[in-house]
Enzyme design. Structure first.
Site, short mmCIF file in Angstrom:
data_model
loop_
_atom_site.label_atom_id
_atom_site.label_comp_id
_atom_site.label_asym_id
_atom_site.label_seq_id
_atom_site.Cartn_x
_atom_site.Cartn_y
_atom_site.Cartn_z
N HIS A 195 77.20 -5.65 71.03
CA HIS A 195 76.39 -6.20 72.12
C HIS A 195 76.86 -7.64 72.39
CE1 HIS A 195 72.95 -7.80 74.29
NE2 HIS A 195 72.66 -6.54 74.59
N SER A 206 69.72 -5.84 83.18
CA SER A 206 68.58 -5.96 84.09
C SER A 206 68.11 -4.63 84.67
CB SER A 206 68.90 -6.94 85.23
OG SER A 206 69.19 -8.21 84.71
N ASN A 245 66.44 -1.38 73.92
CA ASN A 245 66.93 -2.40 72.99
C ASN A 245 65.85 -3.48 72.90
OD1 ASN A 245 68.27 -4.32 71.54
ND2 ASN A 245 69.84 -4.75 73.09
N TRP A 246 65.09 -3.43 71.81
CA TRP A 246 63.96 -4.37 71.68
C TRP A 246 64.40 -5.73 71.17
CZ3 TRP A 246 59.85 -0.56 69.16
CH2 TRP A 246 59.43 0.33 70.15
N LYS A 247 65.68 -5.86 70.83
CA LYS A 247 66.23 -7.14 70.37
C LYS A 247 65.33 -7.73 69.27
CE LYS A 247 68.56 -7.65 74.74
NZ LYS A 247 69.10 -8.51 75.78
N GLU A 264 78.06 -3.17 79.94
CA GLU A 264 77.06 -4.22 80.17
C GLU A 264 77.77 -5.49 80.61
OE1 GLU A 264 73.12 -3.46 77.97
OE2 GLU A 264 74.37 -4.73 76.73
N GLY A 296 66.91 -3.65 78.11
CA GLY A 296 66.41 -4.72 77.25
C GLY A 296 64.98 -5.08 77.61
P1 PGA Z 1 68.24 -6.58 79.89
O1 PGA Z 1 69.10 -6.44 78.54
O2 PGA Z 1 67.83 -5.23 80.30
O3 PGA Z 1 67.09 -7.47 79.49
O4 PGA Z 1 69.15 -7.24 80.88
C1 PGA Z 1 70.04 -5.42 78.39
C2 PGA Z 1 70.75 -5.61 77.08
O5 PGA Z 1 70.97 -6.77 76.68
O6 PGA Z 1 71.10 -4.62 76.41
#
Ligand code: PGA
Length: 264
Positions: free
Chosen positions: A97, A217, A12-14, A169, A238
């Protein structure tokens, strides 16, 4: 090979990487990642990068996902993109999300309508569920997961639910919301709750075949521990997915573990 027997790793590159940067990262990942029959690697770049990446990717290695889309198929919705427009480009879409729920005020009903719109357009939803820190402290985790699941899936048939991917999540474990590391026992408990709620609503077969990912994380150090949690079929990554060393190490770990489990 059925989907259940594969490990699914989603990047997930956001709202990171412009189209050029996204293309470079895919180049690097392509060099580094081998074709793994048992590991499905899914990239969720920004909306803008989906089209060029759909032409660039080696489809034996990667699949694409959108990070969201609008629940309407078309209309006067300035700035939005519909699932109809995405239907040739992506296999998956991330829906619900916690950043969408918290920053963009997506309600349970909007999440439900997006899930239905995705399925209607033959795109598989990756439905994110998870409790906040306060909800966990107040003992509300079971109720929150129940409410999020029941509403989100309520417009689907049993057959359609079977294909949905669920990502557990916990909000408190996402790197940008606190990044507290979830314990395997906490994840395993939540996955049991998710599967038993699916079992109650849709029966044993669906509960056994729905894929459940863990997210929060996950990096190259924590991945193996999370993938070993019973009932977990993969991970939603992420921050670590933006770094090709870390992300390719995550894929390597998934591959090794898959083979260890098969042989062991
Ligand atoms: P993260 O994000 O791995 O940076 O905690 C996960 C997500 O928000 O899908």
């Amino acid at each position: 090979m059925s989907n259940m027997n594969k490990t699914m790793i989603v990047a997930n590159w956001k709202m990171h990487l412009n189209a050029h940067e996204a293309s470079l990262l895919v180049h690097r990942l392509d060099d580094r990642i081998k074709i793994h029959r048992d590991v499905e690697v899914v990239l969720a770049p920004s909306m803008l990068s989906l089209q060029p990446l759909s032409l660039q990717i080696d489809r034996r290695k990667f699949r694409l996902a959108a990070q969201t889309a609008n629940e309407h198929d078309q209309g006067a919705f300035t700035g939005e993109v519909s699932f109809t427009m995405l239907h040739d480009l992506v296999h998956y879409v991330i829906i619900g999300h916690s950043e969408r729920r918290i920053y963009f005020h997506e309600t349970f009903e909007v999440v439900r309508d997006k899930v239905a719109a995705a399925v209607r357009n033959k795109i598989t939803p990756i439905l994110c569920v998870g409790e906040t820190h306060v909800e966990r402290k107040n003992g509300e985790t079971k109720q929150v997961l129940h409410d999020q699941l029941v509403t989100a899936l309520s417009n689907l048939t049993t057959e359609e639910v079977e294909n949905v991917v669920i990502a557990y999540e916990p909000v408190w474990a996402i790197s940008t919301f606190g990044g507290e590391l979830a314990k395997p026992s906490q994840i395993s408990e939540a996955v049991d709750l998710i599967r038993s709620q699916i079992r109650e609503l849709y029966g044993e077969r669906v509960a056994a075949s729905v894929r459940v990912l863990y997210g929060g994380s996950v990096d190259d150090h924590t991945i193996s521990g999370y993938l070993e949690v019973p009932g977990i079929n993969g991970a939603l990554v992420g921050a670590a997915s933006l770094n090709y060393h870390k992300f390719s190490a995550i894929i390597d770990a998934a591959y090794r573990l898959h083979h260890k489990v098969k042989e062991g």
